[in-house]
Design an enzyme around this catalytic site. Sequence first.
Site, PDB file in Angstrom:
ATOM      1  N   GLY A  28       0.947  -1.304   0.095  1.00  0.00           N
ATOM      2  CA  GLY A  28       0.015   0.165  -0.036  1.00  0.00           C
ATOM      3  C   GLY A  28       0.730   1.257   0.014  1.00  0.00           C
ATOM      4  O   GLY A  28       2.201   1.280  -0.067  1.00  0.00           O
ATOM      5  N   GLY A  29       0.065   2.457   0.116  1.00  0.00           N
ATOM      6  CA  GLY A  29       0.846   3.853   0.040  1.00  0.00           C
ATOM      7  C   GLY A  29       1.847   3.936   1.132  1.00  0.00           C
ATOM      8  O   GLY A  29       2.674   4.644   1.394  1.00  0.00           O
ATOM      9  N   MET A  30       1.618   3.354   2.519  1.00  0.00           N
ATOM     10  CA  MET A  30       2.401   3.392   3.386  1.00  0.00           C
ATOM     11  C   MET A  30       3.306   2.043   4.010  1.00  0.00           C
ATOM     12  O   MET A  30       4.468   2.314   4.394  1.00  0.00           O
ATOM     13  CB  MET A  30       1.482   3.575   4.645  1.00  0.00           C
ATOM     14  N   ALA A  31       2.853   0.959   3.794  1.00  0.00           N
ATOM     15  CA  ALA A  31       3.739  -0.309   3.848  1.00  0.00           C
ATOM     16  C   ALA A  31       3.489  -1.432   3.254  1.00  0.00           C
ATOM     17  O   ALA A  31       2.457  -1.392   2.299  1.00  0.00           O
ATOM     18  CB  ALA A  31       3.194  -0.634   5.416  1.00  0.00           C
ATOM     19  N   THR A  32       4.391  -2.413   3.298  1.00  0.00           N
ATOM     20  CA  THR A  32       4.330  -3.630   2.479  1.00  0.00           C
ATOM     21  C   THR A  32       4.097  -4.920   3.632  1.00  0.00           C
ATOM     22  O   THR A  32       4.930  -4.813   4.557  1.00  0.00           O
ATOM     23  CB  THR A  32       5.597  -3.851   1.698  1.00  0.00           C
ATOM     24  N   LYS A  48       4.476  -6.304   8.679  1.00  0.00           N
ATOM     25  CA  LYS A  48       4.218  -5.212   8.047  1.00  0.00           C
ATOM     26  C   LYS A  48       5.171  -4.063   8.131  1.00  0.00           C
ATOM     27  O   LYS A  48       5.742  -3.800   9.234  1.00  0.00           O
ATOM     28  CB  LYS A  48       2.920  -4.758   8.865  1.00  0.00           C
ATOM     29  N   ASP A 142     -11.988   3.328  10.654  1.00  0.00           N
ATOM     30  CA  ASP A 142     -12.069   2.898   9.189  1.00  0.00           C
ATOM     31  C   ASP A 142     -12.471   1.608   9.161  1.00  0.00           C
ATOM     32  O   ASP A 142     -12.195   0.598   8.526  1.00  0.00           O
ATOM     33  CB  ASP A 142     -10.579   2.823   8.734  1.00  0.00           C
TER      34      ASP A 142
END
Length: 666
Positions: A28-32, A48, A142
């Site tokens: 994702g945009g923040m982590a793998t 993560k 979320d």
Amino acid sequence: MSNSSPSPDVTPTRVGGRYVLRGELGRGGMATVHRAVDEVLEREVAVKLLHAHLATDPAFLDRFRREARAAAALAHPNVVAVHDWGETADGAYLVLQLVDGPSLREVLRRHGRLTPEQTLGVLAPAAAGLGSAHRAGLVHRDVKPENLLLGADGQVHVTDFGLARAAASATSTFGADVLVGSPHYLSPEAVRGRPLDPRADVYALGVVLFECLTGRPPHEGESPFATAVAHTSQRVPAPSTLVAGVSPELDELVLAATAHDPDERPEDGAAFARELSLAIPAGIAPLDLDELAGDTLITRRPPPPSGSTRALDGAEPTRVVGARGTTPPDAPPPRPTAVVPADDAEADDAEAYDEGAYDDVGDGRRRGRGWLVALLVLGLLAASAAGGYLVWDRYLAPITPIPQVEGRAHGDAVDELESAGFVVDVDRERPHDLDVPADHVLVQDLTGTARRGASVTLTLSAGPRQVTIPDVAGDTREVAEARLTSAGLSPEVTERHHEEVERGLVIRTEPAAGEVLDETSQVEVRVSLGPTPIAVPDVRGSAEQDAAAALEDAGLRMRVSGREHDAEAAEGTVIGQDPADGELFRGDTVDVVVSLGPAPIEVPNVRNMLVEEAVSVLEEQGFDVEVERRGGFGAFLRPNRVFEQDPGPGAERLPGGTVTIYAYEG
């Protein structure tokens, strides 16, 4: 999910000294997110890793740490377990459990919608898990189908607390440059930039409940921002308006959970779970996860060594929809027709991507062309999204200061807010307020900064409450004060004399009873001191008639209580009064004593006394004496002696009266 061994060209990487990475699950945009093995406890986990280009960004690191602490603080069977977290020279990482099973999003894509009983089986435990977070002071922020995972053991897990914040420090959903959360599930207060509490998660649960029952979210705008704003201007409809047969109890729960006013929603996830169970008395109907797996081909690089598992992180692998049944391991993968990210390109964290091109089967050239097309499409989509976002962020809906209009007149406040680009709503309720005049803004629900186009709700003042003065005449002072205070007025007591109202009772109020005043206005309460006291005039020495007139003029009455002789006071003169001084009240009586003049004196017998002796005796008694002399024989026998007197002995005369004595010449 494939159960083959890891590809030989993938070199395991060790994290934290004990976690060996086996393959990437999602990015994702923040982590793998990676599948990994914990060598100490010999179990599979999900790791993560924060992206390298973000590892030096203090803001992202702080957010990553908050995610770790928030999630690690929870211990509930329906919440993802966080095993470990830390920071190394390569970056920060979070260690999570793996869950074998699909997300609720996969279930909805497969089934379209669920029965009420199946919905209860998924949302009741998920809400219970959120309830445990709420009790710990955390807000998920979320909640959506992607973050609700269904394990093969039948357990439901809530995942991705990456957006959670402690309720005491929860901040607005809109940041300076990004929409945090998924627009389809954002509560109105989140869109408006207000602080969030557990009721924001309840709103999202209500939207998910609607989607489970109808197969679609309630709002769908032309852009993520339009979808989010719809939650502030439109109510979520009852599910029965789209799907026949939904019970009134479920309609009521959806409408209550998605109420615009947070006070009208269930207070937290646990309360939502209870109300959901009551709305579906038939109980839980489990989902057939084996049937679901038959229609979902999940590919990852590399597959796990021991069966199909799923990272409990909200990161979802790309799904390629194919024929019912499992694709044989020796068959080439079907050509993907669409790439569907786990969070519909709206998530804040790990998004899945298709890795079918890494399978070692099929025609290489076709595989290369497929990837080239896919990358081109993705690039165009990314560029379009980025450009659209920049236009939206910088021009269509930039972050802008919200005018402060509290205390302003209604029309002026609306003009100023609309000129600044905000939508104005006016609350129907108008509370009374002592300080803010009627039709002036008492409260505005949004302050600081927000995106242009956000809705600002104004609550107008009805001015001070109007109070009718109660009639307290004749009440005691204490009762009158209590009645006026209870009516919302401020009594101010004054005391004055009154000739008719008894001492201690209320004469009247000023303003008078029945008049209408603003709440807390001061009201004078006039309390009687009784009749006005009168100083008693001194009428002693006055003639009787004059004394009576003087007392009457003073408001008093005179009563002659006696008449007495007084040697010094003429007859008819007041020689005494009671009371002689002090105060009386109008109509009271003054007793007086009136003089009869000097008392009469008995005339003594002075006959046969020598003239000089007789005169002396009579004068001592207060009489005037006249002497008349006679000659004749008697003068020879009784010279200079009194032979007669007038009046005679025993008669009474007033002092000063004349006594005539008759005497012989001598």
